[in-house]
Design an enzyme around this catalytic site. Structure first.
Site, PDB file in Angstrom:
ATOM      1  CG  HIS A  58      -5.218 -91.238  35.240  1.00 40.76           C
ATOM      2  ND1 HIS A  58      -5.208 -92.606  35.107  1.00 40.76           N
ATOM      3  CD2 HIS A  58      -5.079 -90.745  33.974  1.00 40.76           C
ATOM      4  CE1 HIS A  58      -5.040 -92.930  33.839  1.00 40.76           C
ATOM      5  NE2 HIS A  58      -4.972 -91.821  33.128  1.00 40.76           N
ATOM      6  CD  GLU A  83     -21.595 -88.766  52.897  1.00 35.09           C
ATOM      7  OE1 GLU A  83     -22.092 -89.418  53.824  1.00 35.09           O
ATOM      8  OE2 GLU A  83     -20.844 -87.788  53.098  1.00 35.09           O
ATOM      9  CB  SER A  97     -21.301 -83.741  62.780  1.00 34.19           C
ATOM     10  OG  SER A  97     -20.763 -84.384  63.912  1.00 34.19           O
ATOM     11  CE  LYS A 122     -17.950 -83.324  58.772  1.00 32.64           C
ATOM     12  NZ  LYS A 122     -17.353 -84.606  59.024  1.00 32.64           N
TER      13      LYS A 122
END
Ligand code: ARG
Length: 477
Positions: A163, A297, A284, A290
């Site tokens: 969970h 992804e 970024s 970043k």
């Protein structure tokens, strides 16, 4: 209306005019089915040999045909022979090419006893069987990268989750290795799929077989198949093998996406368990600090299109009348895309995984967090003869008490343990360390480092076997 009057078409005779441009554009598949060209040529060579076996081609004609097909292959590979939009599909294009190479007298004999309907399904099976192996090679490389990381982290404990909450500590090598097994099942699926796909549809003709004395069994063997499809109507209509292939590629996509999601979590600031190598991350355009997990992804994202392909083929097949219908031409772009997508994704995931740097101190420090050793107390109490129902209550009471005291489970005093239950003697502390917890879970599939080391040895052997399977292509083109 009708501007396309190319004589490349294989069916022009009964028509007064050629197709309209819009019809020809809709109909054309040569811009994507050209990937089948080497398979179609191999199949034509095998077909020429059975035509010769049936006395439908003389020895000299066979020689001319085979030499012409070899030249055509060379020219198709080098780009000297290029299909044109007027060719409609790979089969028409190659027939035009053959006739341009050896003339219509001999070239025009090749089409006897076969149809594009059995031809296209034979080509596609060959293409997919070879490509399943080529994909398997890339999957094995990813498994090897996972294995190397797993081997390096067998002795490094980390929190294990259910969970997405701390559940029990695990060996981080065990955590990484679970992905190896998922990919191994995918490759098993390919090997199992291959048994059903290793049958040649040739001899089916348009749907009913052929009256010519051809030998489909010899042709199948010559081409690298294990046998022949049993029913010619099924032979030209069946695309189960496409649906199954796309299911396997979609499941590989799903497995990549779950691995990708973990990499996103592990490299987040909140977890900070892992750092991405510069070569496998992006920055970024606005935020200079970043470092983004784009490979992971894209793995998550691309699984969406892989799943879409399964839905597309099943929808094409649902309720389709027998035998061949042009709807079936929609079987190819999805498999080509699935193969290309995975060939982009797999090496990138392999590089990303191989170069991840893990903060093992950080993982170790948080391994016991969230009272993750509560099950260890319960199972220790069970070993003292207490029924698990009661042991669960006792361990729960320990968590409640620790929470009240603002401490972890090992922060409870001997007196506090004893007050909860007489079975909780100071000896319980042997399982209140992360190391003790890990070592106690020594089932064959458990997280104890001794167990994990054996599991990894088996996985390594399995990867070697899968590599062996994928190394040999059944169809030489
Ligand atoms: N390009 C077609 C396909 O991919 C080949 C078979 C065409 N057969 C036909 N009778 N029109 O399905």
């Amino acid at each position: 209306m009708s501007s396309n009057t190319s004589d490349a078409r294989l069916w022009g005779a009964r028509f007064a005019s050629g197709p309209s441009d819009a019809m020809a554009n809709l109909s054309a598949s040569v811009h994507f089915d050209w990937v089948l060209a080497p398979y179609d040529i191999a199949q034509s060579k095998a077909h020429a040999r059975v035509l010769h076996g049936a006395d439908l081609l003389t020895k000299d004609e066979l020689k001319t045909m085979l030499t012409g097909l070899d030249t055509l292959l060379e020219n198709a590979v080098s780009g000297k022979f290029i299909p044109t939009p007027a060719d409609e599909d790979v089969h028409s294009a190659l027939e035009r090419g053959l006739i341009e190479t050896i003339g219509p007298e001999v070239g025009g004999k090749l089409r006897a006893g076969r149809s594009r309907n059995d031809q296209v399904s034979t080509d596609l099976r060959m293409y997919l069987r070879n490509n399943a192996r080529l994909l398997a090679v890339a999957v094995c490389d990813l498994q090897s990268a996972l294995l190397a990381q797993a081997q390096a982290h067998v002795d490094h404990p980390a929190p294990g989750f259910t969970h997405l909450q701390h559940a029990q500590p695990v060996s981080f090598g065990h955590e990484l290795a679970k992905h190896i097994h998922a990919f191994a099942r995918d490759l098993d699926r390919f090997a199992d799929w291959d048994k059903r796909t290793a049958k040649s549809p040739m001899g089916s003709g348009a749907l009913a077989g052929t009256s010519l004395d051809l030998d489909p069994v010899a042709l199948a063997k010559d081409l690298g198949f294990e046998g022949v499809v049993e029913n010619s109507i099924d032979g030209v209509s069946d695309r189960d093998y496409v649906a199954e292939f796309l299911f396997v590629t979609s499941l590989i996509g799903v497995h990549l996406s779950r691995l990708g999601e973990e990499i996103c979590l592990w490299t987040s600031r909140e977890f900070a368990w892992a750092t991405l190598d510069d070569a496998w991350s992006t920055g970024s355009s606005i935020m200079p600090q970043k470092k983004n997990p784009d490979v992971a992804e894209l793995a998550r994202g691309k699984s969406g299109r892989l799943i879409g392909h399964v839905t597309a083929i099943l929808t094409v097949l649902k309720g389709l009348p027998f035998a061949y219908n042009r709807d079936l031409q929609e079987d190819k772009e999805s498999v080509i895309d699935a193969i290309e997508t995975l060939h982009l994704l797999l090496p990138a995931m392999t590089g990303c995984v191989a170069t991840l740097k893990f903060d093992t101190e950080k993982m170790l420090a948080s391994a016991p967090d969230g009272f993750a050793l509560a099950t260890d107390i319960a199972e220790w109490v069970v070993r003292q003869g207490v029924p698990f129902r009661e042991a669960h209550e006792i361990a729960g009471a320990c968590v409640r008490e620790a929470e009240k005291q603002g401490t972890d489970l090992d922060g409870l005093s001997d007196a506090q343990f004893a007050a909860i239950h007489p079975s909780l003697t100071p000896a319980v502390r042997e399982v209140l360390t992360v190391q003790g917890s890990l070592e106690s879970r020594s089932t064959i599939n458990g997280t104890a480092p001794t167990s994990v080391r054996k599991q990894l040895a088996t996985a390594e052997k399995n990867i070697a076997d899968l590599k062996k399977w994928s190394a040999k292509l059944p169809h030489s083109v």
